[in-house]
Write a protein that holds these residues in place. Sequence first.
Motif, short mmCIF file in Angstrom:
data_model
loop_
_atom_site.label_atom_id
_atom_site.label_comp_id
_atom_site.label_asym_id
_atom_site.label_seq_id
_atom_site.Cartn_x
_atom_site.Cartn_y
_atom_site.Cartn_z
N LEU A 73 -77.77 -18.33 30.02
CA LEU A 73 -78.16 -19.91 30.57
C LEU A 73 -78.12 -20.59 29.43
CD1 LEU A 73 -78.19 -21.78 32.52
CD2 LEU A 73 -80.80 -21.50 32.73
N LEU A 74 -77.24 -21.83 29.12
CA LEU A 74 -77.62 -22.74 28.01
C LEU A 74 -77.48 -24.22 28.94
CD1 LEU A 74 -75.81 -23.06 24.76
CD2 LEU A 74 -75.69 -25.08 26.29
N ILE A 75 -78.85 -24.93 28.43
CA ILE A 75 -78.81 -26.28 29.07
C ILE A 75 -78.77 -27.27 27.98
CG2 ILE A 75 -80.40 -27.83 30.31
CD1 ILE A 75 -82.09 -25.25 31.06
N SER A 94 -71.32 -17.85 29.41
CA SER A 94 -72.73 -18.18 29.76
C SER A 94 -72.56 -19.28 30.59
CB SER A 94 -73.54 -18.66 28.53
OG SER A 94 -73.71 -17.80 27.65
N CYS A 95 -73.66 -19.47 31.42
CA CYS A 95 -73.51 -20.45 32.63
C CYS A 95 -74.22 -21.90 31.77
CB CYS A 95 -74.62 -20.08 33.83
SG CYS A 95 -74.80 -21.53 34.87
N LEU A 96 -73.27 -22.71 31.66
CA LEU A 96 -73.48 -24.00 31.01
C LEU A 96 -73.95 -25.09 32.02
CD1 LEU A 96 -70.19 -24.26 28.85
CD2 LEU A 96 -72.57 -23.13 28.28
N VAL A 97 -75.02 -25.71 31.74
CA VAL A 97 -75.49 -26.74 32.58
C VAL A 97 -75.95 -28.08 31.70
CG1 VAL A 97 -77.58 -27.23 33.99
CG2 VAL A 97 -76.76 -25.03 34.10
N GLN A 117 -78.15 -23.33 39.51
CA GLN A 117 -76.86 -23.47 39.05
C GLN A 117 -76.28 -21.72 38.39
OE1 GLN A 117 -74.29 -25.35 39.43
NE2 GLN A 117 -75.77 -26.79 40.47
N TYR A 118 -77.29 -21.41 37.37
CA TYR A 118 -77.12 -19.95 37.20
C TYR A 118 -77.02 -18.98 38.37
CZ TYR A 118 -78.50 -15.63 34.96
OH TYR A 118 -78.51 -14.10 34.55
N GLN A 119 -77.83 -18.88 39.18
CA GLN A 119 -77.89 -17.99 40.23
C GLN A 119 -76.59 -17.92 40.98
OE1 GLN A 119 -81.52 -19.18 42.14
NE2 GLN A 119 -82.61 -17.53 41.30
N LEU A 120 -76.23 -19.29 41.15
CA LEU A 120 -74.95 -19.50 42.07
C LEU A 120 -73.61 -19.17 41.36
CD1 LEU A 120 -75.26 -23.20 43.42
CD2 LEU A 120 -75.70 -21.00 44.56
N ASN A 121 -73.75 -19.10 39.90
CA ASN A 121 -72.63 -18.62 39.19
C ASN A 121 -72.80 -17.12 38.49
OD1 ASN A 121 -70.68 -21.14 39.02
ND2 ASN A 121 -72.70 -21.78 38.57
#
Length: 209
Positions: A73-75, A94-97, A117-121
């Motif tokens: 996860l990257l915020i 990675s999940c980019l938020v 958002q990470y959990q959804l993707n």
Amino acid sequence: IHVSVSVHTSVCRDNLQKHGVCIRVLGDLDMLPLDIQKLIAQAVLSTRTHNNDISEFLLEKCLYTSNSPDPELLIRTSGEVRLSDFLLWQTSYSCLVFQSVLWPEYSFWNLCEAILQYQLNHYTLQRAREVHREEQVLEQLEADRSCVADLLQQDGTGNLLDSQSKKDLLQKYTAEREKRIHCFLNILQEKRNNFFVELNKNSLASAKA
């Protein structure tokens, strides 16, 4: 001067041969001086049958982050929808938020939103990562097969070997390639370790002085 250049060129050629480096030049060479163009032509032609061990896997292992897992996860705060060249390779899957809130005002609820958002993707990204790894393995296998085929063609023995012999040769080539990569990575890691050891020695010496 001519002798020096000749010896230097010979050493470079020997090193290219030793390490199996294949040189390819992209772009318009007409803008370069003619003598440089000739040297480039010689390098390209003399190394066109070479193959080396460069791959996506090897490049990944050469990164400073090779001993750390890629971020899941990257915020990015402040509303900017870009990474600014930060961990581009490592965040490929990675999940980019991207959130509009500024970092000083970042709250627990903003973090919860990012985690959601990470959990959804997560499943999609995990599956994409697994597919990519499978493709890497297949690409490396095809590259090894191509290298072995080139070697057999150069030796003129390609049509004389049966399928089992070719399979054995492929396994041998793969083992040798993996050994070369392992040795290279060990040397690279040793150089990095020595850098910190020497830096620490110099710091201690300066402190005592």
